[in-house]
Enzyme design. Structure first.
Site, PDB file in Angstrom:
ATOM      1  N   ILE A  12      48.904  41.316  48.334  1.00  0.00           N
ATOM      2  CA  ILE A  12      48.044  42.444  47.978  1.00  0.00           C
ATOM      3  C   ILE A  12      48.839  43.752  47.947  1.00  0.00           C
ATOM      4  O   ILE A  12      48.674  44.562  47.042  1.00  0.00           O
ATOM      5  CB  ILE A  12      46.821  42.538  48.921  1.00  0.00           C
ATOM      6  CG1 ILE A  12      45.963  41.261  48.817  1.00  0.00           C
ATOM      7  CG2 ILE A  12      45.965  43.767  48.597  1.00  0.00           C
ATOM      8  CD1 ILE A  12      45.428  40.928  47.428  1.00  0.00           C
ATOM      9  N   SER A 149      36.225  41.955  50.936  1.00  0.00           N
ATOM     10  CA  SER A 149      37.113  40.867  50.511  1.00  0.00           C
ATOM     11  C   SER A 149      37.028  40.684  49.005  1.00  0.00           C
ATOM     12  O   SER A 149      36.110  41.193  48.355  1.00  0.00           O
ATOM     13  CB  SER A 149      36.717  39.555  51.195  1.00  0.00           C
ATOM     14  OG  SER A 149      35.522  39.050  50.621  1.00  0.00           O
ATOM     15  N   CYS A 150      37.974  39.930  48.455  1.00  0.00           N
ATOM     16  CA  CYS A 150      37.966  39.656  47.015  1.00  0.00           C
ATOM     17  C   CYS A 150      36.683  38.933  46.623  1.00  0.00           C
ATOM     18  O   CYS A 150      36.095  39.197  45.574  1.00  0.00           O
ATOM     19  CB  CYS A 150      39.190  38.832  46.622  1.00  0.00           C
ATOM     20  SG  CYS A 150      39.448  37.344  47.601  1.00  0.00           S
ATOM     21  N   GLY A 210      33.168  34.846  55.222  1.00  0.00           N
ATOM     22  CA  GLY A 210      32.116  35.804  55.577  1.00  0.00           C
ATOM     23  C   GLY A 210      31.651  36.611  54.374  1.00  0.00           C
ATOM     24  O   GLY A 210      30.856  37.545  54.502  1.00  0.00           O
ATOM     25  N   ASN A 314      41.444  36.655  42.283  1.00  0.00           N
ATOM     26  CA  ASN A 314      41.297  37.099  43.677  1.00  0.00           C
ATOM     27  C   ASN A 314      42.449  37.991  44.147  1.00  0.00           C
ATOM     28  O   ASN A 314      42.339  38.666  45.150  1.00  0.00           O
ATOM     29  CB  ASN A 314      41.128  35.904  44.622  1.00  0.00           C
ATOM     30  CG  ASN A 314      42.111  34.788  44.357  1.00  0.00           C
ATOM     31  OD1 ASN A 314      41.897  33.965  43.467  1.00  0.00           O
ATOM     32  ND2 ASN A 314      43.192  34.744  45.115  1.00  0.00           N
TER      33      ASN A 314
END
Length: 333
Positions: A12, A149-150, A210, A314
């Site tokens: 990332i 998140s992605c 999650g 992602n």
């Protein structure tokens, strides 16, 4: 232009840097990574097995990483509170190590002169923002935020459009997710769940995520209405969300396609995409959308129960949203 520091030059960190260079909206002025020296940074930024060669110039010069003529200060500190972000001119810091994901830990960057920190992962206690969904709720009193998140970035825009138009009573999400760096190349020990340690290239691995519950944090009306799980599959990049949900208002599948297409061409342009083509995962490698609705892949059991499918890169899609969030935050200064 926003001046940015990047902590952690992993997948990332490198792709946020690429996205920053490509967008021209933010300027990376400093990078910290205690495990990667300058010459190795040049190599890792230049060559990428998934996204190909960097189409520009990158070199080491006078102890700095120079990308397209822009000289970037390099730090190699293990303790985030020792990084002199202020001296390098970095106002915003992207925390992309995956280690310092709480307010307290990410807050260490503020000691070195950073003004704001963007955690490129879900956070237990930092406010989470998803571009196109709840970014308008950001206010400048917040020093530390999470870009979620992605997978949350893929699911939330779709869930928002469906909920705004038809109402989601409840839903289950499955993400068929590409492998990531936390997995093992061959069977090995795993800290949490035993099967997470099985060989990534050999297996479909059920895993926890999650991401669906986190949608409830960015769309409060959906809190407690969504949960989900993941299957890790042996592909290097690009994942796909399957959202199966019960609708409050009955809707034909064509109605759903219509509202998603309208959102993709309107308020969520650049974040939510829409396609009717017979696409597969590779077709989204390098795609900058958070989420691309696959109109041909979804199915309806009846007018109240549907399965919706949306693709995402992602790595790169998410990295672009990190940049977009910083630009949005800077507009509120």
């Amino acid at each position: 232009m926003v001046k940015v520091g990047v902590n952690g030059f992993g997948r990332i960190g490198r792709l946020v840097t690429r996205a920053a260079v490509l967008s021209g909206k933010v300027q990376v002025v400093a990078i910290n990574d205690p495990f990667i020296d300058l010459n190795y940074m040049v190599y890792m930024f230049k060559y990428d097995s998934t996204h190909g060669h960097f189409k520009g110039t990158v070199k080491a010069e006078n102890g700095k990483l120079v990308i397209n003529g822009n000289a970037i200060t390099i730090f190699q500190e293990r303790d985030p509170s020792n990084i002199k972000w202020g001296d390098a001119g970095a106002e915003y810091v992207v925390e992309s190590t995956g280690v310092f994901t709480t307010m307290e830990k990410a807050g260490a960057h503020l000691k070195g002169g950073a003004k704001r920190v963007i955690i490129s992962a879900p956070s237990a206690d930092a406010p989470m923002f998803v571009m196109g969904v709840n970014h308008e709720k950001y206010d400048k009193s917040l020093k530390i935020v999470s870009n979620a998140s992605c997978t949350t970035n893929c699911l939330a825009p779709l869930a928002k459009v469906i909920h705004d138009n038809f109402g989601i009573v409840e839903g289950l999400m499955t993400t068929v997710h590409a492998i990531t760096a936390t997995q093992k190349t061959v069977d090995g020990p795993s800290g949490k769940l035993w099967r997470d340690g099985r060989g990534a290239a050999q297996n479909i691995i059920p895993a926890s995520t999650g991401a669906a519950k986190a949608v409830g944090k960015v769309i409060p009306e959906l809190n407690g209405k969504l949960t989900g799980m993941a299957f890790r599959v042996p592909t290097p990049n690009v994942s796909v969300v399957d959202l199966t949900c019960r609708l409050e208002k009955p809707a034909k599948y064509d109605d759903i396609k219509r509202v998603v297409k309208a959102a993709a061409e309107g308020p969520l342009k650049g974040i939510l995409g829409y396609t009717e083509d017979q696409v597969v995962s590779c077709d989204f490698n390098g795609d900058s959308h958070s989420s691309t609705f696959d109109a041909g892949a979804g199915i309806a059991l009846n007018d109240n129960f549907v399965k919706l499918v949306s693709w995402y890169d992602n790595e790169f899609g998410y990295s672009n949203r990190v940049v977009d969030l910083m630009v949005h935050m800077a507009s509120k200064e």
